[in-house]
Design a protein around this motif. Structure first.
Motif, PDB file in Angstrom:
ATOM      1  N   UNK A 263       0.879  -1.099  -0.089  1.00 11.55           N
ATOM      2  CA  UNK A 263      -0.206  -0.064   0.074  1.00 11.55           C
ATOM      3  C   UNK A 263       0.857   1.190   0.175  1.00 11.55           C
ATOM      4  N   UNK A 264       2.236   1.014   0.156  1.00  5.53           N
ATOM      5  CA  UNK A 264       3.077   2.159   0.381  1.00  5.53           C
ATOM      6  C   UNK A 264       3.698   2.516  -1.153  1.00  5.53           C
ATOM      7  N   UNK A 265       3.856   3.723  -1.399  1.00 14.37           N
ATOM      8  CA  UNK A 265       4.273   4.002  -2.783  1.00 14.37           C
ATOM      9  C   UNK A 265       5.629   3.074  -3.226  1.00 14.37           C
ATOM     10  N   UNK A 266       5.613   2.788  -4.432  1.00 14.53           N
ATOM     11  CA  UNK A 266       6.613   2.126  -5.137  1.00 14.53           C
ATOM     12  C   UNK A 266       7.674   3.157  -5.758  1.00 14.53           C
ATOM     13  N   UNK A 267       9.046   2.962  -5.844  1.00 10.47           N
ATOM     14  CA  UNK A 267       9.793   3.834  -6.715  1.00 10.47           C
ATOM     15  C   UNK A 267       9.732   3.639  -8.240  1.00 10.47           C
ATOM     16  N   UNK A 268       9.957   4.671  -8.746  1.00 14.01           N
ATOM     17  CA  UNK A 268      10.180   4.574 -10.262  1.00 14.01           C
ATOM     18  C   UNK A 268      11.716   4.109 -10.697  1.00 14.01           C
TER      19      UNK A 268
ATOM     20  N   UNK B  89      12.676  -6.404  -8.544  1.00 10.83           N
ATOM     21  CA  UNK B  89      11.838  -6.367  -7.460  1.00 10.83           C
ATOM     22  C   UNK B  89      10.623  -5.593  -7.698  1.00 10.83           C
ATOM     23  N   UNK B  90      10.691  -4.478  -8.061  1.00 10.45           N
ATOM     24  CA  UNK B  90       9.796  -3.093  -8.127  1.00 10.45           C
ATOM     25  C   UNK B  90       8.581  -3.868  -9.112  1.00 10.45           C
TER      26      UNK B  90
ATOM     27  N   UNK C  24       4.557  -7.979  -0.411  1.00 11.18           N
ATOM     28  CA  UNK C  24       5.545  -8.589  -1.209  1.00 11.18           C
ATOM     29  C   UNK C  24       6.335  -9.505   0.008  1.00 11.18           C
ATOM     30  N   UNK C  25       6.806 -10.725  -0.326  1.00 13.81           N
ATOM     31  CA  UNK C  25       7.447 -11.330   0.598  1.00 13.81           C
ATOM     32  C   UNK C  25       8.867 -12.062  -0.086  1.00 13.81           C
ATOM     33  N   UNK C  26       9.630 -12.293   0.885  1.00 11.39           N
ATOM     34  CA  UNK C  26      11.026 -13.171   0.436  1.00 11.39           C
ATOM     35  C   UNK C  26      11.906 -13.411   1.560  1.00 11.39           C
ATOM     36  N   UNK C  27      12.786 -14.242   1.319  1.00 19.90           N
ATOM     37  CA  UNK C  27      13.714 -14.608   2.549  1.00 19.90           C
ATOM     38  C   UNK C  27      15.345 -14.450   2.120  1.00 19.90           C
ATOM     39  N   UNK C  28      15.866 -14.120   3.180  1.00 22.40           N
ATOM     40  CA  UNK C  28      17.249 -13.773   2.943  1.00 22.40           C
ATOM     41  C   UNK C  28      18.216 -14.626   3.969  1.00 22.40           C
ATOM     42  N   UNK C  29      19.299 -14.866   3.747  1.00 20.62           N
ATOM     43  CA  UNK C  29      19.897 -15.578   4.609  1.00 20.62           C
ATOM     44  C   UNK C  29      21.506 -15.029   4.834  1.00 20.62           C
ATOM     45  N   UNK C  30      22.183 -15.627   5.905  1.00 19.06           N
ATOM     46  CA  UNK C  30      23.341 -14.831   5.884  1.00 19.06           C
ATOM     47  C   UNK C  30      24.313 -15.815   7.161  1.00 19.06           C
TER      48      UNK C  30
ATOM     49  N   UNK D 110      16.207  -3.773   2.442  1.00 22.34           N
ATOM     50  CA  UNK D 110      15.740  -2.676   3.388  1.00 22.34           C
ATOM     51  C   UNK D 110      15.436  -1.194   2.928  1.00 22.34           C
ATOM     52  N   UNK D 111      16.283  -0.949   1.921  1.00 20.82           N
ATOM     53  CA  UNK D 111      16.308   0.227   1.310  1.00 20.82           C
ATOM     54  C   UNK D 111      14.799   0.226   0.394  1.00 20.82           C
ATOM     55  N   UNK D 112      14.225  -0.790  -0.058  1.00 28.92           N
ATOM     56  CA  UNK D 112      12.934  -0.957  -0.925  1.00 28.92           C
ATOM     57  C   UNK D 112      11.832  -0.957   0.169  1.00 28.92           C
ATOM     58  N   UNK D 113      11.996  -1.166   1.640  1.00 28.74           N
ATOM     59  CA  UNK D 113      10.970  -1.139   2.432  1.00 28.74           C
ATOM     60  C   UNK D 113      10.517  -2.594   3.188  1.00 28.74           C
ATOM     61  N   UNK D 114      11.393  -3.405   2.873  1.00 30.54           N
ATOM     62  CA  UNK D 114      11.187  -4.841   3.231  1.00 30.54           C
ATOM     63  C   UNK D 114      11.503  -4.936   4.855  1.00 30.54           C
TER      64      UNK D 114
END
Length: 349
Positions: free
Chosen positions: A186-191, A300-301, A315-321, A332-336
């Motif tokens: 619901x939040x704006x998406x970047x161009x 992603x966008x 939008x969902x996804x998984x990351x590992x480290x 994080x920069x894209x709002x996840x």
């Protein structure tokens, strides 16, 4: 306890099927007032019922469907060998199961362990019995195949502390940390557009093999990476969403080249347990030649716009480290934002 554990979140379930696969040593587990036998595709309905009781009690943010469970019985040539067992009580009700799949990967071999115990039958030592059987079965498969060693791999939710204690007592240590994330649509998406003559285009089945080769290239040398064959690449596609999947093509020359790709899944059966609807990004890759050109961001966008257009909330996804926490970078920069965590435990076998 061995309450419920398995592969990393959303990892496609792959294993050696029933046809022609010899039952490996060692012997099946025994005891605990249960009857133990080989787990086969004919048991899928019973296994799904057991998984339903486990997941209803533990309340993970997913639910295993009959289709997903059946995928674990599909034969995959990459596996060295597989062992499966299920335990039923005096009334024939399944109360525990375990699966171990031994698979070569870049630089090592992994014994992937999956299993669970009915909530009514926990704290009786069944989990420990299953874990020891999996380690012994993995060792037997390795010996038969001529492999010297492997890493036994178990994934567990971060709030299952009793299970983590059991793994540590068995010599396992945490080696990878997984975070599931979501982004509010619901939040704006970047161009965003990728640099150069790179275009993000709808999924095209004609590019399947080109994307497979791009995936192998993009993940070459990374921890636990598998080089997919055409057969293994098409496994685990039960909930593949082609309308939510995209390919980044470099059209600098007459022959377009795959620069990156994004593959999505539509897991409607999980939405009630999660508490929201989402489009899930299963695979995202960019080949080294095109990194730093906003390809991943553009993919992603574009996917998030497709999810939102179909009414998804997130939008969902998984990351590992290799370390817990930390900076989530692009995501994080894209709002996840993080929603839950899990760990991967390993030990030599």
């Amino acid at each position: 306890m061995l309450e419920h554990f398995g592969d990393a979140p959303r990892t496609p379930a792959e294993g050696v099927g029933d046809a022609g696969a010899p039952w490996p040593h060692p012997e099946l587990p025994h005891g605990h007032d249960l009857r133990w036998r080989e787990l086969t595709l004919a048991d899928n309905d019973a296994l799904v019922a057991l998984l339903g009781r486990i997941e209803e009690h533990d309340n993970p943010p997913y639910r295993t469907t009959a289709e997903e469970s059946a995928e674990t019985f599909v034969q995959v040539g990459a596996d060295v060998g597989t062992a499966r067992t299920i335990a039923v009580d005096a009334d024939g009700v399944p109360r525990a199961y375990a699966i171990v799949r031994v698979r070569p990967t870049a630089g090592t071999c992994r014994a992937l362990c999956d299993g669970g115990v009915d909530p009514q039958w926990r704290r009786r030592g069944i989990g420990t019995t299953l874990l020891q059987w999996q380690l012994a079965a993995a060792r037997s498969i390795l010996d038969d195949a001529g492999y010297a060693s492997a890493l036994a791999v178990v994934h567990v939710e971060d709030d299952m502390t009793d299970f983590q204690d059991m793994l540590r007592l068995a010599g396992f240590v945490p080696t990878r940390f997984y975070t599931e994330m979501r982004r509010d649509l619901s939040l704006p998406l970047p161009e965003v557009e990728a640099k150069g003559k790179i275009s993000v285009e709808p999924w095209d089945a004609a590019l399947e093999d080109a994307v497979r080769r791009a995936h192998n290239d993009a993940f070459a040398g990374q921890w636990g990476a598998e080089l997919h064959t055409p057969e293994t690449w098409m496994q685990g596609r039960t909930y593949f969403a082609p309308s939510w999947s995209f390919v980044a093509l470099d059209r600098t020359s007459d022959r377009a080249r795959v620069a990156g790709y994004l593959i999505s899944g539509r897991y409607e059966g999980d939405w009630a347990a999660q508490g929201w609807t989402e489009g899930y990004t299963e695979l995202l890759g960019v080949r080294e030649e095109w990194r730093g050109m906003r390809v991943a961001t553009a993919l992603l966008v574009t996917a998030m716009r497709a999810y939102a257009a179909d009414g998804m909330q997130y939008a969902g996804l998984g990351v590992d480290s290799p370390e817990p926490g930390g900076d989530f970078g692009l995501f994080g920069n894209l709002g996840y934002e993080p929603t839950r965590h899990s760990l991967m435990f390993t030990r030599a076998v």
